[in-house]
Design a protein around this motif. Structure first.
Motif, short mmCIF file in Angstrom:
data_model
loop_
_atom_site.label_atom_id
_atom_site.label_comp_id
_atom_site.label_asym_id
_atom_site.label_seq_id
_atom_site.Cartn_x
_atom_site.Cartn_y
_atom_site.Cartn_z
N GLU A 66 10.44 -78.73 52.11
CA GLU A 66 9.23 -78.36 52.74
C GLU A 66 7.92 -78.45 52.00
OE1 GLU A 66 11.67 -76.01 52.71
OE2 GLU A 66 12.69 -76.83 54.66
N TYR A 67 8.15 -78.20 50.48
CA TYR A 67 7.11 -78.10 49.63
C TYR A 67 6.76 -79.52 49.19
CZ TYR A 67 7.85 -73.33 48.96
OH TYR A 67 8.17 -72.02 49.09
N ALA A 68 7.23 -80.42 49.47
CA ALA A 68 7.16 -81.89 49.54
C ALA A 68 6.28 -82.63 50.13
CB ALA A 68 8.40 -82.80 49.49
N ILE A 69 5.73 -81.95 51.54
CA ILE A 69 4.44 -82.04 52.18
C ILE A 69 3.29 -81.01 51.87
CG2 ILE A 69 3.67 -82.27 54.59
CD1 ILE A 69 5.90 -84.27 53.85
N LEU A 70 3.86 -79.70 51.77
CA LEU A 70 2.82 -78.46 51.37
C LEU A 70 1.86 -78.85 50.17
CD1 LEU A 70 4.74 -75.65 52.79
CD2 LEU A 70 2.89 -76.74 53.84
N ILE A 71 2.54 -79.04 49.14
CA ILE A 71 1.91 -79.35 47.99
C ILE A 71 0.94 -80.59 47.88
CG2 ILE A 71 2.07 -80.15 45.34
CD1 ILE A 71 4.94 -78.25 45.45
N PRO A 72 1.06 -81.60 48.29
CA PRO A 72 0.01 -82.61 48.30
C PRO A 72 -1.00 -82.29 49.24
CG PRO A 72 2.02 -83.69 48.42
CD PRO A 72 2.52 -82.13 48.69
N ILE A 73 -0.65 -81.66 50.58
CA ILE A 73 -1.56 -81.08 51.22
C ILE A 73 -2.49 -80.41 50.66
CG2 ILE A 73 -2.28 -79.98 53.45
CD1 ILE A 73 0.26 -81.41 54.78
N LEU A 74 -2.11 -79.13 50.05
CA LEU A 74 -2.87 -78.20 49.54
C LEU A 74 -3.61 -78.80 48.54
CD1 LEU A 74 -3.34 -75.00 49.16
CD2 LEU A 74 -1.56 -75.14 47.42
N ALA A 75 -3.12 -79.72 47.43
CA ALA A 75 -3.91 -80.32 46.43
C ALA A 75 -5.23 -81.04 47.06
CB ALA A 75 -2.94 -81.18 45.62
N GLY A 76 -4.85 -81.73 48.33
CA GLY A 76 -5.91 -82.63 48.77
C GLY A 76 -7.14 -81.97 49.57
N VAL A 77 -6.66 -80.43 49.92
CA VAL A 77 -7.75 -79.69 50.66
C VAL A 77 -8.49 -79.04 49.33
CG1 VAL A 77 -7.99 -77.46 51.67
CG2 VAL A 77 -6.46 -79.14 52.51
N VAL A 78 -7.82 -78.46 48.38
CA VAL A 78 -8.65 -78.06 47.02
C VAL A 78 -9.47 -79.37 46.72
CG1 VAL A 78 -8.20 -77.37 44.80
CG2 VAL A 78 -6.98 -76.53 46.58
N LEU A 79 -8.95 -80.60 46.39
CA LEU A 79 -9.74 -81.63 46.07
C LEU A 79 -11.13 -81.79 46.96
CD1 LEU A 79 -10.06 -83.89 43.94
CD2 LEU A 79 -8.79 -85.23 45.37
N ASP A 80 -10.82 -81.83 48.28
CA ASP A 80 -11.96 -81.89 49.05
C ASP A 80 -12.87 -81.10 48.82
OD1 ASP A 80 -10.76 -84.36 49.85
OD2 ASP A 80 -9.98 -83.66 51.84
N CYS A 81 -12.53 -79.73 49.11
CA CYS A 81 -13.57 -78.58 48.75
C CYS A 81 -14.20 -78.74 47.62
CB CYS A 81 -12.83 -77.19 49.08
SG CYS A 81 -11.95 -77.13 50.54
N SER A 82 -13.43 -78.84 46.43
CA SER A 82 -14.24 -79.01 45.28
C SER A 82 -15.25 -80.11 45.20
CB SER A 82 -13.46 -79.52 44.01
OG SER A 82 -12.57 -78.46 44.03
N LEU A 83 -14.90 -81.38 45.96
CA LEU A 83 -15.89 -82.60 46.00
C LEU A 83 -16.93 -82.06 46.74
CD1 LEU A 83 -16.37 -85.48 45.07
CD2 LEU A 83 -15.07 -86.04 47.24
N CYS A 84 -16.84 -81.46 47.94
CA CYS A 84 -17.82 -81.01 48.71
C CYS A 84 -18.95 -79.98 48.20
CB CYS A 84 -17.39 -80.31 50.06
SG CYS A 84 -16.49 -81.65 51.06
N MET A 85 -18.24 -79.15 47.34
CA MET A 85 -19.09 -78.14 46.87
C MET A 85 -19.72 -78.66 45.48
SD MET A 85 -16.56 -74.83 46.52
CE MET A 85 -17.00 -74.55 44.90
N PHE A 86 -19.34 -79.87 44.96
CA PHE A 86 -20.07 -80.38 43.84
C PHE A 86 -21.30 -81.39 44.54
CE2 PHE A 86 -20.96 -84.33 41.54
CZ PHE A 86 -21.11 -83.87 40.40
N VAL A 87 -20.99 -81.98 45.69
CA VAL A 87 -21.96 -82.73 46.19
C VAL A 87 -23.12 -81.82 46.72
CG1 VAL A 87 -22.64 -84.08 48.46
CG2 VAL A 87 -20.54 -84.77 46.90
N GLY A 88 -22.74 -80.79 47.59
CA GLY A 88 -23.65 -79.78 47.95
C GLY A 88 -24.69 -79.16 46.66
N TYR A 89 -24.03 -78.93 45.61
CA TYR A 89 -24.64 -78.46 44.49
C TYR A 89 -25.70 -79.29 43.97
CZ TYR A 89 -25.57 -76.69 39.59
OH TYR A 89 -26.06 -76.66 38.49
#
Length: 80
Positions: free
Chosen positions: A47-70
């Motif tokens: 189950e973690y084979a799907i959850l870990i990449p999804i979580l990493a993608g969400v964290v990366l997207d959020c970080s990118l959006c926060m950087f662009v907003g900043y």
């Protein structure tokens, strides 16, 4: 400084290849190995084979959006 850059590049490449190899073995090969085989103790449940990449993608997207907003807020303050 060139030696430090090469060392960092080598370490990043080694880490990337290691993660890729581990994940590929975990997702592609491990399902075909008997579930009572000792190798299963070195891997997380499937189950973690799907959850870990999804979580990493969400964290990366959020970080990118926060950087662009900043950057947008900073550039807006420079104009004013």
């Amino acid at each position: 400084m060139e030696l430090a850059d090469r060392t960092v590049g080598f370490l990043l490449s080694l880490i990337s290849v290691s993660i890729f190899t581990y994940y590929t073995f975990w997702v592609i090969i491990l399902p075909f190995v008997a579930s009572d085989h000792f190798i299963h103790q070195y891997f997380l449940p499937q189950e973690y084979a799907i959850l870990i990449p999804i979580l990493a993608g969400v964290v990366l997207d959020c970080s990118l959006c926060m950087f662009v907003g900043y950057v947008m807020i900073k550039s807006e303050k420079k104009k004013a």
